[in-house]
Scaffold this active site. Sequence first.
Site, PDB file in Angstrom:
ATOM      1  N   HIS A   1      76.380  22.407  49.688  1.00  0.00           N
ATOM      2  CA  HIS A   1      76.069  23.448  48.697  1.00  0.00           C
ATOM      3  C   HIS A   1      75.127  24.510  49.246  1.00  0.00           C
ATOM      4  CE1 HIS A   1      72.542  20.764  47.718  1.00  0.00           C
ATOM      5  NE2 HIS A   1      71.941  21.933  47.593  1.00  0.00           N
TER       6      HIS A   1
ATOM      7  N   ASP B   1      78.809  16.400  49.943  1.00  0.00           N
ATOM      8  CA  ASP B   1      77.760  17.428  49.987  1.00  0.00           C
ATOM      9  C   ASP B   1      77.107  17.511  51.363  1.00  0.00           C
ATOM     10  OD1 ASP B   1      76.220  19.504  49.121  1.00  0.00           O
ATOM     11  OD2 ASP B   1      74.947  18.339  47.779  1.00  0.00           O
TER      12      ASP B   1
ATOM     13  N   SER C   1      66.939  20.840  49.867  1.00  0.00           N
ATOM     14  CA  SER C   1      68.271  20.313  50.150  1.00  0.00           C
ATOM     15  C   SER C   1      68.630  20.493  51.620  1.00  0.00           C
ATOM     16  CB  SER C   1      69.310  21.036  49.285  1.00  0.00           C
ATOM     17  OG  SER C   1      69.108  20.769  47.924  1.00  0.00           O
TER      18      SER C   1
END
Length: 502
Positions: free
Chosen positions: A73, A104, A182
């Site tokens: 993402h 992901d 992230s």
Amino acid sequence: MLSMDENSFFYGIDGDDEDVAALKDVSLLKAIVKVYCVSAEPDYSLPWQLRRQYTTTGSGFMISGKKLLTNAHCVEHHTQVTVRRTGDDTKYIATVLAIGSDCDLALLAVKDDAFWMDAKPLEFGPLPNLQDAVTVIGYPLGGTTVSVTKGVVSRIEVTSYAHGDSELLAIQIDAAINPGNSGGPAFNDDGDCVGIAFQAHDNADNIGYVIPTPVIHHFLKDYNKHGHYTGFPSLGLVFQTLSNPDLRKFLYMKPEQKGILVQKVEPLSPSKEILKEGDVILSFDGVPISNEATVPLRPGERIALSFLVSQKFTGDTAVLGVLRDGKEIELMTTLRPPSLLIPVHLKNRQPTYFIIAGFVFTAVTGPLLEENYFEDNIYVQMRLRVAAGFNMAEYEGQEMILLSEVLAHSVNIGYEDISHLRALRFNGIKLRNMQHLAQLVDSCKNPFMKFELEHSTLVVIETGTARASTSKILKEYSIAHDRSQDLRDAREQDVPNGIAVC
């Protein structure tokens, strides 16, 4: 939490001695990078255009083979990706080698040799135990320096991955994973990377989730094995747990037998050739399955059956112990990713569309259903999802086609308020996918074009008028093409699709 100036590893460190001790090897910071991504996301409601360009930041780190890992993402819809090492003031262009939307994860490469000078790639460690300490390092929003957060492992289980809408193994920690964190690594006390930070809990503070090394290794091995990412495979079925003793008796299960009940098998799955509805799956590759659909993980720990399946690769086989009509048999199946009627991601492809006489058709996808219109009109979204049933494609290439809107013009007067209805047939022929629709319209020799929509809605327009008006409508609405690039390519290649001329 520690805050470190990127140009110095020793100044600007905040926190107590215990926090500082978490960084036994400060040189690990040199392997961590800040990821800058310029993205241009498609406008799924107006699929012929892109939204305004925007920039986001995330974290990543070096691994062996002069590669970088980050979250999918963080680089979704990328047009440009650059990275900057901790302690450096230079950004380097990065190439996206693979994106695993379901897990992901994304794999990057940097060609410039200067980027890799004195590089020390991170080493991966084993799956941690409950209560093990972990240290997450990255670049969360709210500052420009690298951030270090320490916590402990509070849970290890199969978890829903928000980005991929998939169920894979994940580590829950009692440390916040903030936007920008992230893609950053999570370390154990030995300095080994045990996972990648990727999402936070929606309804609780100081709960974060880390992608563990088994999922990371699978992603990397998949890419190395196939030269591209193929995805996590599936058994291709829907099952029911068997906690009720009467249900087990009804299925001729002995007291010592445990397993799960097959409710439906995906039509395109290889399992369709061997499994039947009503079968009870007792084991997977010799590992017994409980009535709650769990299998052993480690001594004293159990995990969802999907964890075992996720250890396989596309094309691998598995031996299933099955109870059928009271008799135990062994069956072998081949595993492959699920074939979804409504795909969760387009994998960086542009949405498909087709326009004729102002009628805009597109394929129903996960990103389309996340558009503001569908968020505000939950009934329409639910209606489409219900129509998809178990979201299993019945044949290769099947798509759910939507008449998304009508571009008002004198040629389509009376139809301008029709929107978000499924297109089912064209001149009596059942529609298979968007390419099929475009080919049928292009080859139509009937005097009228008849579109049959859901709710018995009928749209009819004179063929010559429809074709003559399309270019005028496109010009009026500043639309360059009557169809998306994939449909233009298919028209040029004249790809056969079993089309009957209408």
